[in-house]
Design a protein around this motif. Structure first.
Motif, PDB file in Angstrom:
ATOM      1  N   ALA A 136      -8.876 -15.700  65.997  1.00 15.21           N
ATOM      2  CA  ALA A 136      -9.667 -14.872  65.086  1.00 15.21           C
ATOM      3  C   ALA A 136      -9.431 -15.395  63.680  1.00 15.21           C
ATOM      4  N   THR A 137     -10.482 -15.414  62.888  1.00 15.80           N
ATOM      5  CA  THR A 137     -10.391 -15.859  61.505  1.00 15.80           C
ATOM      6  C   THR A 137     -10.647 -14.668  60.590  1.00 15.80           C
ATOM      7  N   LEU A 138      -9.705 -14.415  59.718  1.00 20.21           N
ATOM      8  CA  LEU A 138      -9.775 -13.303  58.777  1.00 20.21           C
ATOM      9  C   LEU A 138     -10.156 -13.856  57.418  1.00 20.21           C
ATOM     10  N   THR A 139     -11.202 -13.286  56.797  1.00 22.85           N
ATOM     11  CA  THR A 139     -11.609 -13.724  55.455  1.00 22.85           C
ATOM     12  C   THR A 139     -11.777 -12.496  54.562  1.00 22.85           C
ATOM     13  N   TRP A 140     -11.632 -12.722  53.256  1.00 24.66           N
ATOM     14  CA  TRP A 140     -11.804 -11.656  52.276  1.00 24.66           C
ATOM     15  C   TRP A 140     -12.105 -12.270  50.934  1.00 24.66           C
ATOM     16  N   ARG A 141     -12.446 -11.400  49.991  1.00 25.07           N
ATOM     17  CA  ARG A 141     -12.721 -11.801  48.623  1.00 25.07           C
ATOM     18  C   ARG A 141     -11.722 -11.089  47.719  1.00 25.07           C
ATOM     19  N   PRO A 142     -11.093 -11.809  46.771  1.00 26.72           N
ATOM     20  CA  PRO A 142     -10.161 -11.136  45.850  1.00 26.72           C
ATOM     21  C   PRO A 142     -10.875 -10.038  45.059  1.00 26.72           C
ATOM     22  N   ASN A 143     -10.185  -8.990  44.798  1.00 29.54           N
ATOM     23  CA  ASN A 143     -10.727  -7.881  44.019  1.00 29.54           C
ATOM     24  C   ASN A 143     -10.641  -8.237  42.534  1.00 29.54           C
ATOM     25  N   PRO A 144     -11.758  -8.168  41.809  1.00 26.44           N
ATOM     26  CA  PRO A 144     -11.692  -8.469  40.374  1.00 26.44           C
ATOM     27  C   PRO A 144     -10.935  -7.396  39.586  1.00 26.44           C
ATOM     28  N   ARG A 145     -10.748  -6.238  40.183  1.00 28.98           N
ATOM     29  CA  ARG A 145     -10.015  -5.157  39.527  1.00 28.98           C
ATOM     30  C   ARG A 145      -8.515  -5.377  39.715  1.00 28.98           C
ATOM     31  N   GLY A 146      -7.769  -5.236  38.645  1.00 26.35           N
ATOM     32  CA  GLY A 146      -6.327  -5.429  38.726  1.00 26.35           C
ATOM     33  C   GLY A 146      -5.937  -6.849  38.352  1.00 26.35           C
ATOM     34  N   THR A 147      -4.666  -7.160  38.551  1.00 23.92           N
ATOM     35  CA  THR A 147      -4.160  -8.489  38.210  1.00 23.92           C
ATOM     36  C   THR A 147      -4.463  -9.469  39.336  1.00 23.92           C
ATOM     37  N   ARG A 148      -4.384 -10.742  39.012  1.00 23.22           N
ATOM     38  CA  ARG A 148      -4.661 -11.790  40.003  1.00 23.22           C
ATOM     39  C   ARG A 148      -3.500 -11.853  41.002  1.00 23.22           C
ATOM     40  N   PRO A 149      -3.807 -11.811  42.306  1.00 26.50           N
ATOM     41  CA  PRO A 149      -2.731 -11.880  43.306  1.00 26.50           C
ATOM     42  C   PRO A 149      -2.102 -13.267  43.357  1.00 26.50           C
ATOM     43  N   LEU A 150      -0.803 -13.311  43.601  1.00 24.71           N
ATOM     44  CA  LEU A 150      -0.093 -14.584  43.767  1.00 24.71           C
ATOM     45  C   LEU A 150      -0.213 -15.076  45.206  1.00 24.71           C
ATOM     46  N   ARG A 151      -0.187 -14.141  46.157  1.00 22.37           N
ATOM     47  CA  ARG A 151      -0.317 -14.466  47.575  1.00 22.37           C
ATOM     48  C   ARG A 151      -0.716 -13.199  48.314  1.00 22.37           C
ATOM     49  N   TYR A 152      -1.093 -13.357  49.556  1.00 30.10           N
ATOM     50  CA  TYR A 152      -1.483 -12.222  50.395  1.00 30.10           C
ATOM     51  C   TYR A 152      -0.525 -12.117  51.571  1.00 30.10           C
ATOM     52  N   ALA A 153      -0.283 -10.916  52.026  1.00 30.05           N
ATOM     53  CA  ALA A 153       0.492 -10.661  53.246  1.00 30.05           C
ATOM     54  C   ALA A 153      -0.458  -9.982  54.221  1.00 30.05           C
ATOM     55  N   VAL A 154      -0.503 -10.489  55.430  1.00 32.60           N
ATOM     56  CA  VAL A 154      -1.390  -9.943  56.453  1.00 32.60           C
ATOM     57  C   VAL A 154      -0.543  -9.223  57.495  1.00 32.60           C
ATOM     58  N   PHE A 155      -0.899  -7.982  57.790  1.00 34.20           N
ATOM     59  CA  PHE A 155      -0.194  -7.174  58.778  1.00 34.20           C
ATOM     60  C   PHE A 155      -1.165  -6.859  59.910  1.00 34.20           C
ATOM     61  N   ALA A 156      -0.655  -6.798  61.115  1.00 37.01           N
ATOM     62  CA  ALA A 156      -1.509  -6.479  62.264  1.00 37.01           C
ATOM     63  C   ALA A 156      -0.706  -5.676  63.274  1.00 37.01           C
ATOM     64  N   SER A 157      -1.433  -4.918  64.081  1.00 35.25           N
ATOM     65  CA  SER A 157      -0.799  -4.133  65.131  1.00 35.25           C
ATOM     66  C   SER A 157      -1.853  -3.764  66.156  1.00 35.25           C
ATOM     67  N   ASP A 158      -1.408  -3.502  67.373  1.00 34.20           N
ATOM     68  CA  ASP A 158      -2.339  -3.012  68.391  1.00 34.20           C
ATOM     69  C   ASP A 158      -2.350  -1.478  68.426  1.00 34.20           C
ATOM     70  N   GLU A 159      -1.657  -0.848  67.475  1.00 39.96           N
ATOM     71  CA  GLU A 159      -1.633   0.611  67.380  1.00 39.96           C
ATOM     72  C   GLU A 159      -2.746   1.086  66.464  1.00 39.96           C
ATOM     73  N   LYS A 160      -3.519   2.055  66.938  1.00 36.99           N
ATOM     74  CA  LYS A 160      -4.597   2.616  66.126  1.00 36.99           C
ATOM     75  C   LYS A 160      -4.002   3.362  64.930  1.00 36.99           C
ATOM     76  N   GLY A 161      -4.494   3.072  63.728  1.00 38.36           N
ATOM     77  CA  GLY A 161      -4.067   3.777  62.523  1.00 38.36           C
ATOM     78  C   GLY A 161      -2.670   3.414  62.054  1.00 38.36           C
ATOM     79  N   PHE A 162      -2.178   2.223  62.383  1.00 46.79           N
ATOM     80  CA  PHE A 162      -0.833   1.853  61.943  1.00 46.79           C
ATOM     81  C   PHE A 162      -0.771   1.732  60.427  1.00 46.79           C
ATOM     82  N   THR A 163       0.424   1.854  59.872  1.00 48.30           N
ATOM     83  CA  THR A 163       0.646   1.717  58.446  1.00 48.30           C
ATOM     84  C   THR A 163       1.320   0.372  58.178  1.00 48.30           C
ATOM     85  N   ALA A 164       0.703  -0.415  57.318  1.00 47.09           N
ATOM     86  CA  ALA A 164       1.280  -1.715  56.958  1.00 47.09           C
ATOM     87  C   ALA A 164       2.560  -1.485  56.170  1.00 47.09           C
ATOM     88  N   SER A 165       3.639  -2.118  56.610  1.00 46.28           N
ATOM     89  CA  SER A 165       4.913  -1.959  55.938  1.00 46.28           C
ATOM     90  C   SER A 165       5.807  -3.134  56.259  1.00 46.28           C
TER      91      SER A 165
END
Length: 166
Positions: A136-165
């Motif tokens: 699977a390929t995940l793509t996104w666009r940086p949000n112009p609101r806020g500061t420029r991100p240095l890097r992204y962290a991707v979280f995944a789970s097979d649990e419905k409604g999981f909380t990224a942490s």
């Protein structure tokens, strides 16, 4: 009525400073112990954080707390319970009041204001799956609101409604 009992004074807000820009969304609040005309100790504090300058509604139940029901009980500080609960480049307002050992609440403090400097949530998140390759390929666009991100962290789970942490 107990006319011999007096209210504690309003606490003075210390952090975040008035109209401060706070780095990140892991915000800590601090205020002074208010004076009490009877020399009573403070037993609790009530803090509210809102997106409205008149504090008509807290952001959520996470942002209206009795300090005695938090890990910071017994102090004059409170920390937002999780990173990412506040949005970047958004005005927030806060206030606090004290309760003395007799259970008498004092007046609310002055209202403080602050903004968080942090990257915005990525936009246009899409997933393109290739069942044959099992990828699977995940793509996104940086949000112009806020500061420029240095890097992204991707979280995944097979649990419905999981909380990224972390």
């Amino acid at each position: 009525e107990r006319p011999s009992w007096h209210r504690p004074a309003a606490p003075a807000l210390e952090e975040p400073a008035a109209d401060a820009s706070v780095s990140g969304t892991d915000v800590s609040f601090r205020w002074s112990v208010p004076a009490h005309p009877d020399g009573q100790a403070m037993a609790d504090y009530h803090i509210e954080v809102s997106a409205w300058a008149d504090l008509r509604w807290p952001l959520s139940p996470n942002f209206e707390k009795l300090l005695s029901r938090t890990p910071q009980r017994g102090t004059t500080t409170w920390r937002v319970p999780g990173i990412g609960l506040l949005n970047p480049d958004t005005a927030y307002y806060w206030r606090v009041r004290a309760r003395d050992a007799r259970g008498v609440w004092g007046p609310w403090s002055a209202v403080g204001a602050f903004r968080c400097e942090a990257p915005g949530v990525p936009l246009d998140l899409t997933v393109k799956a290739d069942p044959q390759a099992g990828t699977a390929t995940l793509t996104w666009r940086p949000n112009p609101r806020g500061t420029r991100p240095l890097r992204y962290a991707v979280f995944a789970s097979d649990e419905k409604g999981f909380t990224a942490s972390r």
